[in-house]
Design a protein around this motif. Structure first.
Motif, PDB file in Angstrom:
ATOM      1  N   VAL A 263       9.383  -6.051  -8.563  1.00 53.94           N
ATOM      2  CA  VAL A 263       8.908  -6.469  -7.206  1.00 53.94           C
ATOM      3  C   VAL A 263       8.560  -4.899  -6.353  1.00 53.94           C
ATOM      4  O   VAL A 263       8.940  -3.846  -6.893  1.00 53.94           O
ATOM      5  CB  VAL A 263      10.130  -6.908  -6.362  1.00 53.94           C
ATOM      6  CG1 VAL A 263      10.372  -8.222  -6.825  1.00 53.94           C
ATOM      7  CG2 VAL A 263      11.438  -6.019  -6.218  1.00 53.94           C
ATOM      8  N   PRO A 264       7.781  -5.107  -5.593  1.00 50.03           N
ATOM      9  CA  PRO A 264       7.128  -3.958  -4.908  1.00 50.03           C
ATOM     10  C   PRO A 264       7.994  -3.496  -3.874  1.00 50.03           C
ATOM     11  O   PRO A 264       8.995  -4.319  -3.240  1.00 50.03           O
ATOM     12  CB  PRO A 264       5.968  -4.417  -4.205  1.00 50.03           C
ATOM     13  CG  PRO A 264       6.026  -6.032  -3.828  1.00 50.03           C
ATOM     14  CD  PRO A 264       6.809  -6.390  -5.214  1.00 50.03           C
ATOM     15  N   GLY A 265       8.069  -2.344  -3.273  1.00 50.69           N
ATOM     16  CA  GLY A 265       8.733  -1.645  -2.168  1.00 50.69           C
ATOM     17  C   GLY A 265       8.219  -2.351  -0.726  1.00 50.69           C
ATOM     18  O   GLY A 265       7.239  -3.104  -0.675  1.00 50.69           O
ATOM     19  N   TYR A 266       9.116  -2.157   0.372  1.00 47.59           N
ATOM     20  CA  TYR A 266       8.772  -2.737   1.461  1.00 47.59           C
ATOM     21  C   TYR A 266       7.735  -2.206   2.103  1.00 47.59           C
ATOM     22  O   TYR A 266       6.556  -2.789   2.563  1.00 47.59           O
ATOM     23  CB  TYR A 266      10.040  -2.400   2.541  1.00 47.59           C
ATOM     24  CG  TYR A 266       9.507  -2.839   3.849  1.00 47.59           C
ATOM     25  CD1 TYR A 266      10.142  -4.079   4.348  1.00 47.59           C
ATOM     26  CD2 TYR A 266       9.233  -1.929   4.846  1.00 47.59           C
ATOM     27  CE1 TYR A 266      10.077  -4.491   5.531  1.00 47.59           C
ATOM     28  CE2 TYR A 266       9.003  -2.283   6.256  1.00 47.59           C
ATOM     29  CZ  TYR A 266       9.254  -3.686   6.564  1.00 47.59           C
ATOM     30  OH  TYR A 266       9.266  -4.118   7.721  1.00 47.59           O
ATOM     31  N   ASP A 267       7.448  -0.887   2.022  1.00 47.19           N
ATOM     32  CA  ASP A 267       6.153  -0.392   2.422  1.00 47.19           C
ATOM     33  C   ASP A 267       4.975  -1.002   1.831  1.00 47.19           C
ATOM     34  O   ASP A 267       3.764  -1.174   2.433  1.00 47.19           O
ATOM     35  CB  ASP A 267       6.169   1.081   2.484  1.00 47.19           C
ATOM     36  CG  ASP A 267       6.510   1.706   0.992  1.00 47.19           C
ATOM     37  OD1 ASP A 267       6.740   0.881   0.176  1.00 47.19           O
ATOM     38  OD2 ASP A 267       6.042   2.871   0.653  1.00 47.19           O
ATOM     39  N   GLU A 268       4.777  -1.282   0.425  1.00 50.63           N
ATOM     40  CA  GLU A 268       3.910  -1.907  -0.432  1.00 50.63           C
ATOM     41  C   GLU A 268       3.492  -3.248   0.156  1.00 50.63           C
ATOM     42  O   GLU A 268       2.596  -3.942   0.356  1.00 50.63           O
ATOM     43  CB  GLU A 268       4.080  -1.926  -1.989  1.00 50.63           C
ATOM     44  CG  GLU A 268       4.329  -0.373  -2.632  1.00 50.63           C
ATOM     45  CD  GLU A 268       4.735  -0.513  -3.728  1.00 50.63           C
ATOM     46  OE1 GLU A 268       3.827  -0.577  -4.818  1.00 50.63           O
ATOM     47  OE2 GLU A 268       6.049  -0.628  -4.082  1.00 50.63           O
ATOM     48  N   GLU A 269       4.796  -4.038   0.460  1.00 53.42           N
ATOM     49  CA  GLU A 269       4.616  -5.625   0.811  1.00 53.42           C
ATOM     50  C   GLU A 269       3.819  -5.651   2.144  1.00 53.42           C
ATOM     51  O   GLU A 269       2.990  -6.359   2.324  1.00 53.42           O
ATOM     52  CB  GLU A 269       5.929  -6.163   1.003  1.00 53.42           C
ATOM     53  CG  GLU A 269       6.140  -6.530  -0.622  1.00 53.42           C
ATOM     54  CD  GLU A 269       7.636  -7.233  -0.394  1.00 53.42           C
ATOM     55  OE1 GLU A 269       7.762  -8.640   0.088  1.00 53.42           O
ATOM     56  OE2 GLU A 269       9.036  -6.959  -0.437  1.00 53.42           O
ATOM     57  N   LEU A 270       4.249  -4.620   3.191  1.00 53.06           N
ATOM     58  CA  LEU A 270       3.720  -4.510   4.387  1.00 53.06           C
ATOM     59  C   LEU A 270       2.216  -4.220   4.478  1.00 53.06           C
ATOM     60  O   LEU A 270       1.428  -4.285   5.229  1.00 53.06           O
ATOM     61  CB  LEU A 270       4.828  -3.599   5.136  1.00 53.06           C
ATOM     62  CG  LEU A 270       4.583  -3.664   6.834  1.00 53.06           C
ATOM     63  CD1 LEU A 270       5.180  -4.798   7.373  1.00 53.06           C
ATOM     64  CD2 LEU A 270       5.421  -2.579   7.215  1.00 53.06           C
ATOM     65  N   GLY A 271       2.115  -3.081   3.628  1.00 57.32           N
ATOM     66  CA  GLY A 271       0.583  -2.621   3.416  1.00 57.32           C
ATOM     67  C   GLY A 271       0.488  -1.417   4.256  1.00 57.32           C
ATOM     68  O   GLY A 271      -0.539  -0.889   4.615  1.00 57.32           O
TER      69      GLY A 271
END
Length: 481
Positions: free
Chosen positions: A293-301
């Motif tokens: 799964v991606p990190g929070y910053d990646e999910e947030l963009g």
């Protein structure tokens, strides 16, 4: 205490945001299940309202699809009878004239329960519209879905807007954790058994842990969550309510006023945290539930300082709990989806078993995903082949089928909706509770800002940053996992 106007059951339930996700997943299935169990008043009408343009028949079709998707087939009952209770009115809550049709559908001289599952920014115009068309009189009560603000100031503004039309005795602030069977059973465990109450204090309890773990990431809550974070999303409401139930003094009766009086005393006694008594974290990419799964910053963009994990060491400054730390921990992308309360008792003052490694008794109250209570005790290992007495830790586990769920595992909203319809505020949150919670949370956030504290990173699928482990271990405590 509950006012006399709330004794009568509601004859009409109005659902604002009736086509939204909460209504589809929780409210409509819960109401159908209550109807199947003959728990709804026979004359209760349910009016849904939202901005979508739907006929009564189309709203019933929407409800049928939601119930079939989210309610087990053996709980549906006579769905046609439930669907016949439903009607619908299109309404833009910011447009005053839209309330005239709603008022006409409700009719005169009806006891009304109103459930707002809309954005808090719409509470004020909604309440003004209800009041201007006679839907906020002494025969009406209103239920508010969280979030109730983002800090003490915004929470007070929301509460002031609601209080302009509804007295406190007619305001039901919902926290769905209070509808869970094991949370309610915590009250029974403490106050219906003489076994625990004499031990429920600083003399016999070493520390308490409360963990709320989530395996999910942002999902569909991107905009809300990045403006809230774990402290405001989980600690301010759910976790502080659990803490209050664990720590409160015995109420004089199981009455809304008496129970909430004791809870608010606990919340007001929470000591301001020191700088080294909180840890924040934000997940990075990793493995969760067997998936990368991606990190929070990646999910947030984008980059963000929003915390997705928080661990706190709290103290309650009163006689019962002086010196007993309450460790709170919550986060996203943790290894397990779990909500549990662990009460760790002190060791025996003197061991008569010199070769035995005694472990303190521990009470584990599981809230989700399974509702159970386990008490760990020391007992003799069976057999005669050992010299002296060999001991081991054994669990008294009452995770038996249906121990806490009855014939069916109920949705937490079932109990809360039924209490709203019946006018019982016991499992709802009073204004002074909400404001005491926000006051403590705001002080924590102010401390973070003053210190320039930013979240430490942790890998998805772990139990948070290593500093959270150190927060407990420096006191000789290990998190229960």
């Amino acid at each position: 205490m509950r006012g006399p106007e709330l004794i009568r059951k509601a004859q009409t339930l109005i659902l604002f945001g009736a086509t939204g996700d909460l209504s589809r997943r929780m409210l409509l299935p819960s109401l159908c299940a209550l109807d199947a169990d003959d728990l709804l008043p026979p004359d209760l009408e349910i009016i849904g309202t939202a901005r979508s343009e739907l006929s009564d028949g189309e709203f019933r079709d929407f409800a049928r699809e939601a119930i079939e998707q989210f309610l087990p087939a053996d709980r549906v009952g006579g769905m046609a009878e439930f669907l016949n209770r439903l009607r619908y009115t299109q309404l833009d809550v910011t447009t005053p004239e839209g309330y005239a049709e709603l008022a006409e559908k409700v009719g005169d001289d009806r006891d009304i329960a109103i459930f707002l599952s809309t954005a808090p920014s719409l509470f004020k115009p909604t309440i003004e519209g209800l009041a201007s068309h006679g839907l906020a009189d002494a025969h009406s009560r209103i239920c508010l879905e969280k979030p109730l603000g983002t800090d003490l100031e915004s929470s007070c503004a929301i509460n002031d807007a609601v209080a302009a039309a509804f007295s406190e005795e007619r305001i039901f602030r919902i926290d769905h954790y209070l509808g869970k069977e094991t949370v309610q059973n915590l009250i029974a465990l403490r106050f219906a058994n003489i076994l625990f109450e004499p031990l429920w204090n600083a003399q016999h309890i070493d520390h308490v842990q409360i963990t709320v773990g989530e395996t999910v990431g942002l999902e569909s809550r991107v905009d809300f969550y990045d403006g809230a974070g774990a402290l405001r999303d989980m600690v301010q409401n759910h976790m502080l309510q659990l803490l209050a139930l664990v720590a409160m003094e015995p109420p004089s009766s199981f009455d809304a006023g008496a129970v909430r009086d004791e809870k608010v005393k606990v919340l007001r006694a929470l000591r301001k945290l020191k700088s080294d008594e909180s840890v924040t974290g934000q997940y990075r990419g990793g493995a969760s539930n067997g998936e990368i799964v991606p990190g929070y910053d990646e999910e947030l963009g984008k980059d963000s300082d929003t915390e997705t994990f928080v661990a706190l060491k709290a103290h309650i400054d009163n006689w019962r709990w002086q010196g007993v730390p309450f460790y709170l921990r919550t986060g996203k992308r943790l290894p397990e989806r779990v909500t549990e309360i662990i009460v760790n008792f002190r060791c025996v003052p003197h061991s008569i078993f010199p070769d035995a490694r005694l472990k303190p008794n521990r009470l584990v109250i599981g809230i989700q995903p399974e509702e159970n209570i386990t008490l760990s005790l020391m007992a003799k290992v069976p057999g005669i082949e050992h010299e002296g007495m060999t001991l081991r830790e054994v669990p008294l586990d009452i995770r038996m089928p249906d121990a806490f769920t009855g014939k069916h595992k109920r949705i937490a909203y079932e109990r809360l909706l039924l209490d709203l319809i019946n006018g019982d505020q016991t499992l709802f949150v009073r204004r002074d509770e909400v404001e005491a919670q926000w006051k403590w949370i705001d002080a924590i956030r102010a401390g973070w800002e003053a210190e320039g504290k930013t979240p430490k990173t942790y890998n998805a699928g772990s139990w948070g940053p290593s500093a959270a482990i150190a927060l407990a271990e420096r006191d000789g405590v290990s998190w229960h996992e």
